[in-house]
Design a protein around this motif. Structure first.
Motif, PDB file in Angstrom:
ATOM      1  N   THR A  11       0.835  -1.201   0.000  1.00 28.91           N
ATOM      2  CA  THR A  11       0.000   0.000   0.000  1.00 28.91           C
ATOM      3  C   THR A  11       0.869   1.251   0.000  1.00 28.91           C
ATOM      4  O   THR A  11       2.038   1.213   0.378  1.00 28.91           O
ATOM      5  N   HIS A  12       0.264   2.339  -0.412  1.00 25.33           N
ATOM      6  CA  HIS A  12       0.996   3.606  -0.435  1.00 25.33           C
ATOM      7  C   HIS A  12       1.476   3.992   0.958  1.00 25.33           C
ATOM      8  O   HIS A  12       2.588   4.500   1.133  1.00 25.33           O
ATOM      9  N   GLU A  13       0.672   3.757   1.962  1.00 23.71           N
ATOM     10  CA  GLU A  13       1.050   4.117   3.332  1.00 23.71           C
ATOM     11  C   GLU A  13       2.236   3.283   3.821  1.00 23.71           C
ATOM     12  O   GLU A  13       3.080   3.785   4.551  1.00 23.71           O
ATOM     13  N   GLU A  14       2.309   2.025   3.411  1.00 27.00           N
ATOM     14  CA  GLU A  14       3.467   1.218   3.782  1.00 27.00           C
ATOM     15  C   GLU A  14       4.712   1.721   3.061  1.00 27.00           C
ATOM     16  O   GLU A  14       5.800   1.769   3.633  1.00 27.00           O
ATOM     17  N   LYS A  15       4.549   2.115   1.794  1.00 26.63           N
ATOM     18  CA  LYS A  15       5.686   2.696   1.067  1.00 26.63           C
ATOM     19  C   LYS A  15       6.181   3.950   1.769  1.00 26.63           C
ATOM     20  O   LYS A  15       7.383   4.168   1.895  1.00 26.63           O
ATOM     21  N   ARG A  16       5.240   4.771   2.244  1.00 21.32           N
ATOM     22  CA  ARG A  16       5.633   5.989   2.974  1.00 21.32           C
ATOM     23  C   ARG A  16       6.380   5.642   4.260  1.00 21.32           C
ATOM     24  O   ARG A  16       7.322   6.344   4.636  1.00 21.32           O
ATOM     25  N   ALA A  17       5.980   4.573   4.926  1.00 21.83           N
ATOM     26  CA  ALA A  17       6.688   4.155   6.143  1.00 21.83           C
ATOM     27  C   ALA A  17       8.119   3.747   5.811  1.00 21.83           C
ATOM     28  O   ALA A  17       9.064   4.103   6.527  1.00 21.83           O
ATOM     29  N   LEU A  73       2.381   8.771  -7.265  1.00 24.75           N
ATOM     30  CA  LEU A  73       2.143   8.867  -8.710  1.00 24.75           C
ATOM     31  C   LEU A  73       2.334   7.527  -9.402  1.00 24.75           C
ATOM     32  O   LEU A  73       1.569   7.166 -10.288  1.00 24.75           O
ATOM     33  N   VAL A  74       3.357   6.800  -8.992  1.00 18.26           N
ATOM     34  CA  VAL A  74       3.657   5.510  -9.620  1.00 18.26           C
ATOM     35  C   VAL A  74       2.613   4.466  -9.261  1.00 18.26           C
ATOM     36  O   VAL A  74       2.150   3.712 -10.109  1.00 18.26           O
ATOM     37  N   SER A  75       2.224   4.434  -7.990  1.00 17.02           N
ATOM     38  CA  SER A  75       1.306   3.383  -7.555  1.00 17.02           C
ATOM     39  C   SER A  75      -0.151   3.708  -7.866  1.00 17.02           C
ATOM     40  O   SER A  75      -0.954   2.798  -8.022  1.00 17.02           O
ATOM     41  N   GLY A  76      -0.486   4.982  -7.907  1.00 14.47           N
ATOM     42  CA  GLY A  76      -1.872   5.360  -8.170  1.00 14.47           C
ATOM     43  C   GLY A  76      -2.822   4.850  -7.109  1.00 14.47           C
ATOM     44  O   GLY A  76      -3.982   4.588  -7.370  1.00 14.47           O
ATOM     45  N   ASP A  77      -2.322   4.713  -5.888  1.00 10.60           N
ATOM     46  CA  ASP A  77      -3.126   4.210  -4.776  1.00 10.60           C
ATOM     47  C   ASP A  77      -4.299   5.129  -4.484  1.00 10.60           C
ATOM     48  O   ASP A  77      -4.205   6.341  -4.620  1.00 10.60           O
ATOM     49  N   GLY A  78      -5.398   4.556  -4.070  1.00 12.59           N
ATOM     50  CA  GLY A  78      -6.622   5.300  -3.859  1.00 12.59           C
ATOM     51  C   GLY A  78      -6.649   6.178  -2.630  1.00 12.59           C
ATOM     52  O   GLY A  78      -7.422   7.103  -2.562  1.00 12.59           O
ATOM     53  N   GLY A  79      -5.858   5.921  -1.643  1.00 11.98           N
ATOM     54  CA  GLY A  79      -5.888   6.719  -0.425  1.00 11.98           C
ATOM     55  C   GLY A  79      -5.949   5.837   0.802  1.00 11.98           C
ATOM     56  O   GLY A  79      -5.888   4.610   0.727  1.00 11.98           O
ATOM     57  N   LYS A  80      -6.115   6.479   1.946  1.00 16.69           N
ATOM     58  CA  LYS A  80      -6.125   5.761   3.217  1.00 16.69           C
ATOM     59  C   LYS A  80      -7.498   5.174   3.500  1.00 16.69           C
ATOM     60  O   LYS A  80      -8.511   5.812   3.273  1.00 16.69           O
ATOM     61  N   ASP A  81      -7.484   3.971   4.038  1.00 19.19           N
ATOM     62  CA  ASP A  81      -8.712   3.409   4.566  1.00 19.19           C
ATOM     63  C   ASP A  81      -8.593   3.396   6.093  1.00 19.19           C
ATOM     64  O   ASP A  81      -7.604   3.879   6.649  1.00 19.19           O
ATOM     65  N   GLN A  82      -9.577   2.830   6.765  1.00 21.35           N
ATOM     66  CA  GLN A  82      -9.581   2.818   8.228  1.00 21.35           C
ATOM     67  C   GLN A  82      -8.379   2.074   8.791  1.00 21.35           C
ATOM     68  O   GLN A  82      -7.762   2.515   9.756  1.00 21.35           O
ATOM     69  N   ARG A  83      -8.005   0.968   8.184  1.00 21.11           N
ATOM     70  CA  ARG A  83      -6.854   0.188   8.648  1.00 21.11           C
ATOM     71  C   ARG A  83      -5.570   1.006   8.535  1.00 21.11           C
ATOM     72  O   ARG A  83      -4.746   1.002   9.445  1.00 21.11           O
ATOM     73  N   ARG A 138       4.856   0.513  11.886  1.00 19.97           N
ATOM     74  CA  ARG A 138       3.894   0.495  10.779  1.00 19.97           C
ATOM     75  C   ARG A 138       4.143  -0.688   9.843  1.00 19.97           C
ATOM     76  O   ARG A 138       3.207  -1.383   9.444  1.00 19.97           O
ATOM     77  N   ILE A 139       5.404  -0.897   9.485  1.00 16.70           N
ATOM     78  CA  ILE A 139       5.749  -1.981   8.556  1.00 16.70           C
ATOM     79  C   ILE A 139       5.387  -3.334   9.155  1.00 16.70           C
ATOM     80  O   ILE A 139       4.806  -4.188   8.478  1.00 16.70           O
ATOM     81  N   PHE A 140       5.708  -3.541  10.428  1.00 17.08           N
ATOM     82  CA  PHE A 140       5.336  -4.803  11.069  1.00 17.08           C
ATOM     83  C   PHE A 140       3.827  -4.974  11.128  1.00 17.08           C
ATOM     84  O   PHE A 140       3.311  -6.076  10.948  1.00 17.08           O
ATOM     85  N   ALA A 141       3.111  -3.883  11.376  1.00 20.38           N
ATOM     86  CA  ALA A 141       1.647  -3.973  11.418  1.00 20.38           C
ATOM     87  C   ALA A 141       1.090  -4.374  10.058  1.00 20.38           C
ATOM     88  O   ALA A 141       0.133  -5.144   9.971  1.00 20.38           O
ATOM     89  N   TYR A 142       1.680  -3.866   8.979  1.00 20.75           N
ATOM     90  CA  TYR A 142       1.229  -4.244   7.640  1.00 20.75           C
ATOM     91  C   TYR A 142       1.578  -5.695   7.324  1.00 20.75           C
ATOM     92  O   TYR A 142       0.787  -6.392   6.693  1.00 20.75           O
ATOM     93  N   HIS A 143       2.739  -6.152   7.756  1.00 21.70           N
ATOM     94  CA  HIS A 143       3.172  -7.514   7.392  1.00 21.70           C
ATOM     95  C   HIS A 143       2.685  -8.590   8.347  1.00 21.70           C
ATOM     96  O   HIS A 143       2.456  -9.718   7.934  1.00 21.70           O
ATOM     97  N   ARG A 144       2.579  -8.283   9.620  1.00 20.73           N
ATOM     98  CA  ARG A 144       2.205  -9.282  10.612  1.00 20.73           C
ATOM     99  C   ARG A 144       0.754  -9.181  11.045  1.00 20.73           C
ATOM    100  O   ARG A 144       0.283  -9.955  11.852  1.00 20.73           O
ATOM    101  N   GLY A 145       0.086  -8.162  10.561  1.00 18.24           N
ATOM    102  CA  GLY A 145      -1.295  -7.961  10.975  1.00 18.24           C
ATOM    103  C   GLY A 145      -1.370  -6.944  12.088  1.00 18.24           C
ATOM    104  O   GLY A 145      -0.410  -6.710  12.813  1.00 18.24           O
ATOM    105  N   PHE A 146      -2.515  -6.344  12.196  1.00 21.43           N
ATOM    106  CA  PHE A 146      -2.711  -5.293  13.189  1.00 21.43           C
ATOM    107  C   PHE A 146      -4.025  -5.535  13.902  1.00 21.43           C
ATOM    108  O   PHE A 146      -5.070  -5.696  13.261  1.00 21.43           O
ATOM    109  N   GLN A 147      -3.961  -5.590  15.201  1.00 25.76           N
ATOM    110  CA  GLN A 147      -5.147  -5.835  15.998  1.00 25.76           C
ATOM    111  C   GLN A 147      -5.332  -4.667  16.964  1.00 25.76           C
ATOM    112  O   GLN A 147      -4.692  -4.615  17.993  1.00 25.76           O
ATOM    113  N   PRO A 148      -6.175  -3.681  16.640  1.00 24.65           N
ATOM    114  CA  PRO A 148      -6.383  -2.569  17.561  1.00 24.65           C
ATOM    115  C   PRO A 148      -7.070  -3.063  18.835  1.00 24.65           C
ATOM    116  O   PRO A 148      -7.841  -4.000  18.794  1.00 24.65           O
TER     117      PRO A 148
END
Length: 149
Positions: A11-17, A73-83, A138-148
């Motif tokens: 995701t774009h947010e993971e790329k930003r991390a 620009l490269v990824s054309g990601d739609g934006g942030k979702d709740q996760r 953030r990266i670990f949450a994206y790869h290992r899952g995130f449980q709020p």
């Protein structure tokens, strides 16, 4: 291969991390190389550091912004979702611990009347560690899952 090597799946947010974490590491390493290279046997507190600190922080900010825009620009990601928002908040909370530690360290150094060099470097190190820890969280949450909670 892991998902890390498939940039289209990230995701774009993971790329930003990733961008923030790498920029923080590279800029701080460049700062250390320059400042330690200038020491030449004299005490570190006497080494000129202000311009180097400002340039490396500025370059890191500019690089993070530019690379984030390019990634968007490269990824054309739609934006942030709740996760994405919850993972971002989790990373910020994790990183803030180092900001607090750095502020306390700077306060103690100031009260001990330490040279400005050490106070500024304590703050810079704290901000760098905050960015790195927040990115890792953030990266670990994206790869290992995130449980709020």
């Amino acid at each position: 291969m892991s998902g890390l090597f498939y940039l289209d799946e990230v995701t774009h947010e993971e790329k930003r991390a990733w961008i923030l974490g790498i920029a923080a590491i590279v800029s701080y390493a460049a700062y250390l190389v320059v400042v330690l290279g200038r020491a030449g046997g004299r005490p570190l507190a006497e080494v000129p550091y202000v311009a180097t600190l400002l340039w490396t922080v500025g370059a890191s900010i500019v690089a993070t912004i530019v690379l984030s825009i390019v990634a968007a620009l490269v990824s054309g990601d739609g934006g942030k979702d709740q996760r994405d928002r919850e993972i971002g908040r989790f990373g910020e909370y994790a990183g803030h611990s180092f900001v607090v530690i750095g502020a306390v360290a700077a306060l103690l150094l100031a009260m001990a009347e330490a040279p400005h060099f050490w106070i500024a470097n304590a703050v810079y190190l704290a901000f760098t560690l905050s960015a790195i820890l927040g990115s890792i969280a953030r990266i670990f949450a994206y790869h290992r899952g995130f449980q709020p909670w």
